[in-house]
Design an enzyme around this catalytic site. Structure first.
Site, mmCIF file in Angstrom:
data_model
loop_
_atom_site.group_PDB
_atom_site.id
_atom_site.type_symbol
_atom_site.label_atom_id
_atom_site.label_comp_id
_atom_site.label_asym_id
_atom_site.label_seq_id
_atom_site.Cartn_x
_atom_site.Cartn_y
_atom_site.Cartn_z
ATOM 1 N N GLY A 174 6.822 -12.134 -4.425
ATOM 2 C CA GLY A 174 6.943 -12.209 -5.882
ATOM 3 C C GLY A 174 8.401 -12.414 -6.257
ATOM 4 N N ASN A 211 12.525 -1.936 -3.432
ATOM 5 C CA ASN A 211 13.890 -2.423 -3.172
ATOM 6 C C ASN A 211 14.659 -1.347 -2.419
ATOM 7 O OD1 ASN A 211 15.218 -0.681 -5.277
ATOM 8 N ND2 ASN A 211 13.933 -1.938 -6.608
ATOM 9 N N ASP A 240 5.897 -2.632 -7.512
ATOM 10 C CA ASP A 240 6.699 -1.416 -7.646
ATOM 11 C C ASP A 240 6.487 -0.766 -9.026
ATOM 12 O OD1 ASP A 240 8.558 0.440 -6.873
ATOM 13 O OD2 ASP A 240 10.273 -0.932 -6.817
ATOM 14 N N GLY A 271 6.630 -5.932 -10.877
ATOM 15 C CA GLY A 271 5.630 -6.264 -9.865
ATOM 16 C C GLY A 271 4.856 -5.058 -9.360
ATOM 17 N N ASP A 318 -5.998 -5.115 -7.223
ATOM 18 C CA ASP A 318 -4.796 -4.397 -7.647
ATOM 19 C C ASP A 318 -4.531 -3.276 -6.641
ATOM 20 O OD1 ASP A 318 -2.972 -2.679 -8.867
ATOM 21 O OD2 ASP A 318 -3.939 -2.778 -10.832
ATOM 22 N N ILE A 319 -3.367 -3.281 -6.060
ATOM 23 C CA ILE A 319 -3.032 -2.301 -5.013
ATOM 24 C C ILE A 319 -3.123 -0.856 -5.530
ATOM 25 C CG2 ILE A 319 -0.507 -2.328 -5.429
ATOM 26 C CD1 ILE A 319 -1.707 -2.486 -1.915
HETATM 27 N N1 AR6 Z 1 -1.380 -5.305 -6.803
HETATM 28 C C1 AR6 Z 1 -1.273 -6.177 -5.771
HETATM 29 N N2 AR6 Z 1 -0.361 -7.166 -5.729
HETATM 30 C C2 AR6 Z 1 0.463 -7.297 -6.780
HETATM 31 C C3 AR6 Z 1 0.427 -6.439 -7.910
HETATM 32 C C4 AR6 Z 1 -0.559 -5.400 -7.892
HETATM 33 N N3 AR6 Z 1 -0.685 -4.518 -8.897
HETATM 34 N N4 AR6 Z 1 1.399 -6.830 -8.779
HETATM 35 C C5 AR6 Z 1 2.007 -7.906 -8.231
HETATM 36 N N5 AR6 Z 1 1.444 -8.199 -7.034
HETATM 37 P P1 AR6 Z 1 6.627 -8.234 -6.107
HETATM 38 P P2 AR6 Z 1 8.635 -8.500 -3.947
HETATM 39 C C6 AR6 Z 1 1.794 -9.283 -6.061
HETATM 40 O O1 AR6 Z 1 7.488 -8.984 -7.063
HETATM 41 O O2 AR6 Z 1 8.568 -9.988 -4.001
HETATM 42 C C7 AR6 Z 1 10.324 -5.307 -7.693
HETATM 43 O O3 AR6 Z 1 11.021 -5.345 -8.892
HETATM 44 C C8 AR6 Z 1 2.626 -10.415 -6.560
HETATM 45 O O4 AR6 Z 1 1.800 -11.406 -7.138
HETATM 46 O O5 AR6 Z 1 5.928 -7.006 -6.576
HETATM 47 O O6 AR6 Z 1 8.620 -7.816 -2.615
HETATM 48 C C9 AR6 Z 1 10.912 -4.313 -6.704
HETATM 49 O O7 AR6 Z 1 11.544 -3.219 -7.337
HETATM 50 C C10 AR6 Z 1 3.302 -10.909 -5.273
HETATM 51 O O8 AR6 Z 1 2.457 -11.791 -4.559
HETATM 52 O O9 AR6 Z 1 7.471 -7.767 -4.793
HETATM 53 C C11 AR6 Z 1 11.896 -5.150 -5.935
HETATM 54 O O10 AR6 Z 1 13.159 -5.162 -6.566
HETATM 55 C C12 AR6 Z 1 3.436 -9.645 -4.421
HETATM 56 O O11 AR6 Z 1 2.597 -8.674 -5.058
HETATM 57 C C13 AR6 Z 1 11.280 -6.522 -5.937
HETATM 58 O O12 AR6 Z 1 10.442 -6.584 -7.078
HETATM 59 C C14 AR6 Z 1 4.852 -9.089 -4.322
HETATM 60 O O13 AR6 Z 1 5.531 -9.256 -5.549
HETATM 61 C C15 AR6 Z 1 10.419 -6.759 -4.721
HETATM 62 O O14 AR6 Z 1 9.955 -8.090 -4.728
#
Ligand code: AR6
Length: 178
Positions: A125, A30, A40, A38, A16-17
């Site tokens: 994600g 975003n 964020d 996610g 977990d980041i």
């Molecule tokens: N730690 C590490 N990785 C994670 C975690 C965590 N806690 N949670 C999810 N992931 P995403 P994007 C992974 O959707 O595609 C948001 O609403 C997840 O499995 O977080 O860049 C923002 O506000 C995936 O592989 O980011 C933007 O609007 C990766 O992190 C939008 O989503 C990225 O997933 C950005 O979308």
């Protein structure tokens, strides 16, 4: 898995980041810096309201770039908010924009004398970037940067699932022949 790139360490971990003890963690934000789900959502929840207050002051960030705030209540002193592209078909500049999100984050780290940084898998994600392509871009961009920037002592990718970890590991082995 960990490899040495020039003078720096490049690490892959599953986790977990928000729990990383690196000086900076990178958010998959975003362009309005408005928060969301996610990574964020997790970062703002764990770090508290200070981070959003700073994001509001900054106002926004173009896709393919990044901005920096404090880490609020996180272990990390800084959060670097990187904005990756929404994936359409790969022909709308997505590879360059994704590489840009990583490059800008690293540039901000160097400028702020940050020696250790943790990245999530940006855009893979909600933004729908195919993870294999994204991993190739993410890893090759970071490797390139580390080769000419020994001031970054540690770059870590924090993968949220075993599948994502294995995929990144496969790509890193291909890229480094490790
Ligand atoms: N730690 C590490 N990785 C994670 C975690 C965590 N806690 N949670 C999810 N992931 P995403 P994007 C992974 O959707 O595609 C948001 O609403 C997840 O499995 O977080 O860049 C923002 O506000 C995936 O592989 O980011 C933007 O609007 C990766 O992190 C939008 O989503 C990225 O997933 C950005 O979308």
């Amino acid at each position: 898995m960990e490899v040495r790139i020039n003078k720096s360490k490049l690490e892959l971990v599953e986790g977990d980041i928000t729990r990383q003890d690196t000086e900076a963690i990178v958010n998959a934000a975003n362009s309005r810096l408005a928060g969301g789900g996610g990574v964020d959502g997790a970062i703002h929840r764990a770090g508290g309201p200070q981070i959003m207050a700073e994001c509001k002051k900054i106002g926004g960030c173009p896709t393919g770039e990044a901005v920096i705030t404090s880490g609020g209540r996180l272990k990390a002193k800084y959060v670097i908010h990187a904005v990756g592209p929404v994936y359409r078909d790969g022909r709308h500049g997505e590879p360059e924009l994704l590489a840009g999100a990583y490059k800008y984050s690293l540039k901000l780290a160097s400028e702020n004398k940050i020696k250790s940084i943790a990245f999530p898998s940006i855009s893979t994600g909600a933004y729908g970037y195919p993870i294999r392509n994204a991993a190739e871009i993410a890893l090759s961009t970071v490797i390139n940067y580390l080769n000419s920037h020994p001031e970054i002592e540690l770059a870590r990718f924090v993968l949220f699932s075993a599948d994502a970890y294995v995929l990144y590991e496969t790509v890193l082995k291909e890229l480094t022949k490790a």
